[in-house]
Scaffold this active site. Structure first.
Site, PDB file in Angstrom:
ATOM      1  N   CYS A 120      -1.689  -3.653 -11.397  1.00 56.37           N
ATOM      2  CA  CYS A 120      -3.034  -4.023 -10.936  1.00 56.37           C
ATOM      3  C   CYS A 120      -3.796  -2.838 -10.346  1.00 56.37           C
ATOM      4  O   CYS A 120      -5.025  -2.871 -10.245  1.00 56.37           O
ATOM      5  CB  CYS A 120      -2.976  -5.188  -9.943  1.00 56.37           C
ATOM      6  SG  CYS A 120      -2.157  -4.827  -8.394  1.00 56.37           S
ATOM      7  N   ASP A 144       2.654   0.084   8.691  1.00 55.03           N
ATOM      8  CA  ASP A 144       3.309  -0.969   7.923  1.00 55.03           C
ATOM      9  C   ASP A 144       4.593  -1.406   8.632  1.00 55.03           C
ATOM     10  O   ASP A 144       5.562  -1.813   8.002  1.00 55.03           O
ATOM     11  CB  ASP A 144       3.626  -0.418   6.514  1.00 55.03           C
ATOM     12  CG  ASP A 144       3.975  -1.497   5.516  1.00 55.03           C
ATOM     13  OD1 ASP A 144       3.604  -2.656   5.754  1.00 55.03           O
ATOM     14  OD2 ASP A 144       4.635  -1.187   4.512  1.00 55.03           O
ATOM     15  N   CYS A 200       5.510  -2.441  -8.431  1.00 57.01           N
ATOM     16  CA  CYS A 200       4.723  -2.599  -9.655  1.00 57.01           C
ATOM     17  C   CYS A 200       3.318  -2.079  -9.374  1.00 57.01           C
ATOM     18  O   CYS A 200       2.743  -2.414  -8.344  1.00 57.01           O
ATOM     19  CB  CYS A 200       4.669  -4.075 -10.066  1.00 57.01           C
ATOM     20  SG  CYS A 200       3.571  -4.409 -11.464  1.00 57.01           S
TER      21      CYS A 200
END
Length: 323
Positions: free
Chosen positions: A243, A132, A240
């Site tokens: 999902c 990343d 968050c």
């Protein structure tokens, strides 16, 4: 390179020995035009919001990152722990990825060991590794390497661990035998799309960062958050997971990680919003040492906590002037 002394099986065996939970290999044959076009369309729509680095041309052609690259060794580390977020409105919610030690540090250490081992097999072998940290479409390559598929919420889902995985890759000049690309297994499920409080998943497989709580709490450097984000935070102050939490693959197949570094730091499970709203720079520095959450600067953390408190007060007292 031809006639390399290294085989795909050797690489995989070494990767598992170093503690990677998954490893797959993708061949660099030709330009990945389909993935490049998808990325360019997403950027043209402005869905990358303030993440200008997403438009780096290297992200669309891996050979601009490393001209000699012939194969990518893609790896995944499971980071799931069974701890749960508190429903108490006094506490803020931190995304699971940030509960423990900084994943970049954990992955880089293992990737470096694997890359060094690879280079000792032949003096001509070249490598580069990222976690990343480079202009690489890591989910696209992980899918090509058979680790998992890119889901409707934009995350990579693996059959073994769901989407609770960190991805890394080693670019190498060695021609290795590639794995078969993963196939799509989201089916007709739309739980992630329906669960997103800000409707950030505009259509299956397309996420608009401008509407994403994770983007705004981690990347948005503005003094205030957009109204649509503020009123929908639901306690989130760092990332968050909504999902991911509603995903059937995660509910059925999440496995507890064996990586001690990913165990949550005590302060990350139930941080008090009132305390975070006034955390000093010094306290922030001390609390988030060796954490991926250092990307969220102290003034941003204070902003995120205050936004949650303001929204909570407003809902309980519509006449409140704190908003």
């Amino acid at each position: 390179m031809s006639h390399s002394p290294v085989t795909s099986d050797m690489v995989k065996e070494k990767a598992k020995e170093l503690g990677f939970h998954q490893v797959g290999i993708a061949h660099v044959k030709e330009e990945n035009t389909q993935a490049s076009q998808r990325l360019q369309t997403w950027i043209n729509m402005g869905y990358h919001a303030g993440m200008e680095w997403m438009s780096n041309p290297k992200r669309q052609d891996i050979r601009l990152v490393m001209p000699e690259v012939r194969s990518l060794i893609c790896v995944a580390l499971n980071y799931y722990t069974p701890d749960q977020h508190s429903d108490n409105k006094e506490y803020g919610k931190i995304s699971r990825y940030g509960w423990g030690r900084d994943y970049h540090k954990v992955l880089h250490k293992k990737l470096k060991q694997l890359a060094n081992w690879l280079e000792t097999q032949d003096e001509n072998i070249k490598t580069r590794y990222y976690a990343d940290t480079g202009p690489i479409q890591d989910k696209v390559w992980a899918e090509k390497a058979g680790l998992g598929w890119i889901a409707k919420n934009g995350n990579l889902i693996t059959r073994e661990y769901g989407s609770w995985v960190f991805l890394g890759e080693i670019l190498t000049s060695v021609e290795l035998e590639s794995d078969r690309p993963a196939t799509q297994h989201c089916g007709t499920c739309t739980r992630c799309i329906e669960a997103c409080p800000t409707k950030a998943i505009t259509q299956p497989f397309v996420v608009d960062a401008n509407k994403c709580i994770a983007y705004h709490t981690i990347e948005n450097r503005s003094d205030t958050l957009p109204e649509n984000i503020k009123v929908n935070l639901q306690g989130w102050i760092a990332g968050c997971d909504i999902c991911q939490e509603v995903c059937p693959w995660n509910q059925r197949f999440a496995k507890i990680t064996d990586v001690k570094d990913f165990q949550p730091y005590p302060g990350n499970l139930t941080p008090k919003l009132v305390e975070l709203a006034q955390i000093t720079d010094e306290e922030w520095d001390k609390q988030f040492t060796g954490s991926a959450l250092r990307r969220i600067k102290p003034e941003m953390l204070r902003r995120n906590a205050r936004a949650n408190l303001d929204t909570f007060r407003l809902k309980n007292d519509p006449k409140s002037n704190n908003f």
